[in-house]
Scaffold this active site. Structure first.
Site, PDB file in Angstrom:
ATOM      1  N   TYR A 167      35.526  61.268  33.976  1.00  0.00           N
ATOM      2  CA  TYR A 167      34.531  60.715  33.049  1.00  0.00           C
ATOM      3  C   TYR A 167      33.127  61.123  33.486  1.00  0.00           C
ATOM      4  CZ  TYR A 167      38.275  57.353  31.727  1.00  0.00           C
ATOM      5  OH  TYR A 167      39.435  56.766  31.318  1.00  0.00           O
ATOM      6  N   CYS A 190      45.521  46.191  48.417  1.00  0.00           N
ATOM      7  CA  CYS A 190      45.380  47.601  48.775  1.00  0.00           C
ATOM      8  C   CYS A 190      45.505  47.823  50.284  1.00  0.00           C
ATOM      9  CB  CYS A 190      44.050  48.135  48.268  1.00  0.00           C
ATOM     10  SG  CYS A 190      42.658  47.198  48.858  1.00  0.00           S
ATOM     11  N   GLU A 222      37.440  52.766  45.387  1.00  0.00           N
ATOM     12  CA  GLU A 222      38.256  52.080  46.397  1.00  0.00           C
ATOM     13  C   GLU A 222      39.641  51.968  45.795  1.00  0.00           C
ATOM     14  OE1 GLU A 222      40.398  50.013  48.239  1.00  0.00           O
ATOM     15  OE2 GLU A 222      39.321  48.203  47.670  1.00  0.00           O
ATOM     16  N   SER A 239      43.801  51.577  41.022  1.00  0.00           N
ATOM     17  CA  SER A 239      44.775  52.597  41.408  1.00  0.00           C
ATOM     18  C   SER A 239      44.094  53.957  41.608  1.00  0.00           C
ATOM     19  CB  SER A 239      45.844  52.720  40.325  1.00  0.00           C
ATOM     20  OG  SER A 239      45.244  53.125  39.113  1.00  0.00           O
ATOM     21  N   GLU A 255      52.991  53.649  47.016  1.00  0.00           N
ATOM     22  CA  GLU A 255      52.410  52.307  47.044  1.00  0.00           C
ATOM     23  C   GLU A 255      53.175  51.428  46.048  1.00  0.00           C
ATOM     24  OE1 GLU A 255      48.476  51.601  45.317  1.00  0.00           O
ATOM     25  OE2 GLU A 255      47.996  50.344  47.037  1.00  0.00           O
ATOM     26  N   LYS A 279      33.363  45.027  34.251  1.00  0.00           N
ATOM     27  CA  LYS A 279      34.601  44.834  33.484  1.00  0.00           C
ATOM     28  C   LYS A 279      35.708  44.340  34.402  1.00  0.00           C
ATOM     29  CE  LYS A 279      38.151  47.290  32.191  1.00  0.00           C
ATOM     30  NZ  LYS A 279      39.145  46.212  32.240  1.00  0.00           N
TER      31      LYS A 279
HETATM   32  N1  LIG Z   1      43.445  49.285  45.392  1.00  0.00           N
HETATM   33  C1  LIG Z   1      43.577  48.161  44.764  1.00  0.00           C
HETATM   34  O1  LIG Z   1      43.032  47.189  45.141  1.00  0.00           O
HETATM   35  C2  LIG Z   1      44.380  48.101  43.544  1.00  0.00           C
HETATM   36  C3  LIG Z   1      45.399  48.996  43.303  1.00  0.00           C
HETATM   37  N2  LIG Z   1      46.143  48.882  42.196  1.00  0.00           N
HETATM   38  C4  LIG Z   1      47.262  49.801  42.000  1.00  0.00           C
HETATM   39  O2  LIG Z   1      47.293  50.180  40.661  1.00  0.00           O
HETATM   40  C5  LIG Z   1      48.525  49.832  40.054  1.00  0.00           C
HETATM   41  C6  LIG Z   1      48.298  49.478  38.626  1.00  0.00           C
HETATM   42  O3  LIG Z   1      47.488  48.306  38.510  1.00  0.00           O
HETATM   43  P1  LIG Z   1      46.394  48.214  37.382  1.00  0.00           P
HETATM   44  O4  LIG Z   1      45.732  46.929  37.234  1.00  0.00           O
HETATM   45  O5  LIG Z   1      47.023  48.740  36.151  1.00  0.00           O
HETATM   46  O6  LIG Z   1      45.284  49.110  38.047  1.00  0.00           O
HETATM   47  P2  LIG Z   1      44.359  50.095  37.314  1.00  0.00           P
HETATM   48  O7  LIG Z   1      43.851  51.073  38.279  1.00  0.00           O
HETATM   49  O8  LIG Z   1      45.067  50.571  36.099  1.00  0.00           O
HETATM   50  O9  LIG Z   1      43.163  49.127  36.830  1.00  0.00           O
HETATM   51  C7  LIG Z   1      41.988  48.873  37.573  1.00  0.00           C
HETATM   52  C8  LIG Z   1      40.830  48.740  36.597  1.00  0.00           C
HETATM   53  O10 LIG Z   1      40.664  49.968  35.894  1.00  0.00           O
HETATM   54  C9  LIG Z   1      40.718  49.736  34.483  1.00  0.00           C
HETATM   55  N3  LIG Z   1      41.348  50.867  33.831  1.00  0.00           N
HETATM   56  C10 LIG Z   1      42.676  51.080  33.623  1.00  0.00           C
HETATM   57  N4  LIG Z   1      42.872  52.216  32.937  1.00  0.00           N
HETATM   58  C11 LIG Z   1      41.650  52.754  32.712  1.00  0.00           C
HETATM   59  C12 LIG Z   1      41.190  53.921  32.055  1.00  0.00           C
HETATM   60  N5  LIG Z   1      42.045  54.779  31.471  1.00  0.00           N
HETATM   61  N6  LIG Z   1      39.875  54.172  32.016  1.00  0.00           N
HETATM   62  C13 LIG Z   1      38.997  53.303  32.597  1.00  0.00           C
HETATM   63  N7  LIG Z   1      39.366  52.171  33.207  1.00  0.00           N
HETATM   64  C14 LIG Z   1      40.678  51.898  33.282  1.00  0.00           C
HETATM   65  C15 LIG Z   1      41.533  48.478  34.352  1.00  0.00           C
HETATM   66  O11 LIG Z   1      41.297  47.837  33.116  1.00  0.00           O
HETATM   67  C16 LIG Z   1      41.042  47.669  35.531  1.00  0.00           C
HETATM   68  O12 LIG Z   1      39.833  47.023  35.233  1.00  0.00           O
HETATM   69  C17 LIG Z   1      49.045  48.717  40.930  1.00  0.00           C
HETATM   70  O13 LIG Z   1      50.399  48.563  40.813  1.00  0.00           O
HETATM   71  C18 LIG Z   1      48.593  49.186  42.269  1.00  0.00           C
HETATM   72  O14 LIG Z   1      49.481  50.147  42.777  1.00  0.00           O
HETATM   73  C19 LIG Z   1      45.873  47.921  41.279  1.00  0.00           C
HETATM   74  C20 LIG Z   1      44.862  47.001  41.458  1.00  0.00           C
HETATM   75  C21 LIG Z   1      44.084  47.022  42.656  1.00  0.00           C
HETATM   76  N1  BAL Z   2      42.041  43.402  49.772  1.00  0.00           N
HETATM   77  C1  BAL Z   2      40.802  43.514  49.080  1.00  0.00           C
HETATM   78  C2  BAL Z   2      40.650  44.806  48.329  1.00  0.00           C
HETATM   79  C3  BAL Z   2      41.713  45.048  47.312  1.00  0.00           C
HETATM   80  O1  BAL Z   2      42.882  44.772  47.516  1.00  0.00           O
HETATM   81  O2  BAL Z   2      41.395  45.551  46.262  1.00  0.00           O
END
Ligand SMILES: NC(=O)C1=CN([C@@H]2O[C@H](COP(=O)(O)OP(=O)(O)OC[C@H]3O[C@@H](n4cnc5c(N)ncnc54)[C@H](O)[C@@H]3O)[C@@H](O)[C@H]2O)C=CC1
Ligand code: BAL
Length: 501
Positions: free
Chosen positions: A256, A303, A268, A246, A403, A192
């Site tokens: 879950y 990240c 990650e 996140s 963050e 997804k």
């Molecule tokens: N470590 C990393 O690489 C990332 C960190 N983030 C952090 O997260 C914050 C929010 O970004 P989002 O895209 O909203 O990240 P997110 O953590 O909400 O989304 C990541 C994935 O999880 C899915 N997801 C979201 N809510 C879910 C739920 N309740 N159950 C199952 N899957 C779910 C999303 O559809 C997406 O595919 C960012 O501002 C940043 O701080 C976001 C993206 C990448």
């Molecule tokens: N920089 C690659 C990993 C990530 O930001 O999710």
């Protein structure tokens, strides 16, 4: 082969662009069973690009059944390793051949600079798939040194049906990081993409199928986290979920798992990564260019972004002078589809507002704004925030603790090595760190003391495909992306104990 990156080649490719807006299930593009769709936007203009299938639990269930059928039939899980390798290598070739198209899709949907997508993200995706493919027939299983009279085998078997739930900041690259080892080890995958960035992923699914990955082995389901993402987390017939995103949503996947079938969970998650600069560094130009890359690569939506600069008091002014000079000369913000641009748009309006509110908080907390600090290019309709640097940050400052996932760098000073280590480790995260020193003893002492999954010394980076990537503390759980270690995570270990006659 893919074409060169020029304004003309980009314009020509855009004229012929086709969007794969459906889900890819069991070797076919299909609409969501509910018929629902959602808009995907270009964050550099605020305009709708197209509508995508909004998959939910019903679609996830259909995809899992197809994945399980393919797995049990052995069309991929028991395929001869050399054949599986050849198919994945063809997949990597096709990614390279379609690099420009994939790079444009990423730039349009994620607001990322096209030059980065074309020169880094898409080649890295191909390289990751190829590297894991090449490992397929090179990793041996084991015979353990047990008693004579016994033959004891430890073998790795694919775990089964793997879910991958991905973020929006490196859409294709994260597909590579999860898919490479999961497919190489013979699993079926339900993937997804983030709701905001699905178009390169649906195209990658098509390329994988064209390369020979059998129907049912790779399924891509666009959709919301709260529906499709949750359904993957809760599904009783998914054996493992690999998640990047996140920390907050990462926690949900653990819940879950506990509430469903105890599927394995690899997380990650976020980071608040320190860049520590010791007073003995000599080449401030190199330090400055890396400090900028660490803080502002991918607009800080990364990240591993080095969002906390921890610099020795004696060199802070000289370093910041160089940082500001290079920012002015080497960093260009603008239309992500302009090949000269290296700072694009933030992912969406609500995220831009969140970043701007952190900036306001820093101003209100009395930090010194050196540059940036306000939205720019508003007339484009896009979500642009320039590189923003705050000096005089304190350990308790909000932008030091949380963050931001945007182009905001907090600068702190220290006087002693112990103080620098304490500041570096003063976070609930532990994903990455960079350390600058010319003294070997200092480097050894400090890199051992810093609690992070990756410590880069005298550079910023994430290692390469040979090195594992993931975090300590609340940055990660359960495993690592990249490297041969990732293969083991997508396998069960089986002991076969044979009593000889
Ligand atoms: N470590 C990393 O690489 C990332 C960190 N983030 C952090 O997260 C914050 C929010 O970004 P989002 O895209 O909203 O990240 P997110 O953590 O909400 O989304 C990541 C994935 O999880 C899915 N997801 C979201 N809510 C879910 C739920 N309740 N159950 C199952 N899957 C779910 C999303 O559809 C997406 O595919 C960012 O501002 C940043 O701080 C976001 C993206 C990448
Ligand atoms: N920089 C690659 C990993 C990530 O930001 O999710």
């Amino acid at each position: 082969m893919s074409r060169a990156l020029t304004p003309d080649s980009i314009a020509q490719q855009i004229e012929h662009l086709e969007y794969r807006n459906l889900a890819f299930i069991d070797g076919q593009f299909v609409p969501a069973r509910s018929g629902k769709t959602f808009d995907t936007l270009n964050p550099a203009t605020g305009k709708v690009i197209t509508q995508l299938a909004a998959c939910d639990a019903e679609d996830v269930d259909i995809a899992v059944k197809a994945a399980r059928r393919a797995f049990e039939a052995g069309v991929w899980s028991r395929m001869a390793p050399a054949e599986r390798k050849a198919i994945m290598q063809r997949f990597a070739d096709l990614i390279e051949e379609n690099c420009l198209e994939l790079a444009i899709l990423e730039a349009m949907e994620a607001g990322k600079p096209i030059s980065e997508c074309f020169n880094v993200d898409i080649p890295d995706t191909a390289n990751t798939i190829r590297w894991h493919a090449e490992a397929i027939d090179k990793l041996n299983d084991a015979v353990t040194p047990t008693d004579s009279g016994v033959l004891s085998l430890v073998t790795r078997e694919p775990i089964g049906v793997v879910g991958a739930v991905l973020p929006w900041n490196f859409p294709a690259m994260m597909v590579g990081w999860k898919l490479g080892p999961a497919l190489a080890t013979g699993n079926s995958v339900i993937l997804k993409p983030a709701k905001l960035t699905s178009l390169s992923t649906t195209r990658l699914a098509e390329l994988a199928f064209k390369a020979g990955v059998p129907a049912g082995v790779l399924n891509v389901l666009p959709g919301m986290g709260s529906t499709a993402g949750k359904a993957i987390g809760m599904h009783p017939d998914i054996d493992l979920v690999g998640f990047t995103g996140s920390t907050e949503v990462g926690r949900m996947f653990l819940e879950y798992s506990a509430a469903s079938n105890l599927k394995e969970v690899l997380l990650e998650c976020g980071g608040k990564n320190p860049q520590v600069v010791m007073p003995d560094v000599s080449d401030l130009k190199t330090v400055a260019s890396n400090v900028l890359a660490a803080a502002f690569w991918n607009m800080g939506e990364n990240c591993s972004a080095g969002s906390r600069l921890i610099v020795h008091r004696s060199i802070k002014d000289a370093l910041l002078e160089e940082v500001l000079a290079q920012l002015a000369s080497d960093w260009k913000l603008g239309d992500p589809l302009d090949p000269q641009v290296n700072l694009g748009a933030l992912i969406e309006e609500s995220h831009m507002k969140k970043v701007l509110s952190y900036i306001e908080t820093a101003k209100n907390e009395g930090l010194t704004l050196l540059i940036g600090g306000e939205r720019v290019r508003e007339e484009s309709g896009g979500y642009f925030v320039p590189p923003t640097i705050f000096d005089d940050a304190m350990p308790e400052s909000t932008i030091v603790r949380e963050e931001i996932f945007g182009p905001v760098l907090a600068v702190m000073t220290f006087d002693t090595e112990e103080e620098a280590i304490a500041l570096a480790n003063d976070t609930c995260y532990g994903l990455a760190a960079s350390l600058w020193s010319n003294d070997l003893n200092t480097v050894h002492r400090m890199s051992a003391a810093i609690r992070a999954g990756t410590v880069t010394v005298n550079c910023f980076g994430e290692g390469d495909i040979t090195t594992p990537f993931g975090g300590f503390k609340q940055s990660g759980f359960g495993g690592r992306d990249k490297s041969v270690y990732a293969h083991d995570q997508y396998c069960e270990l089986k002991t076969t104990w044979i009593q000889l006659g």
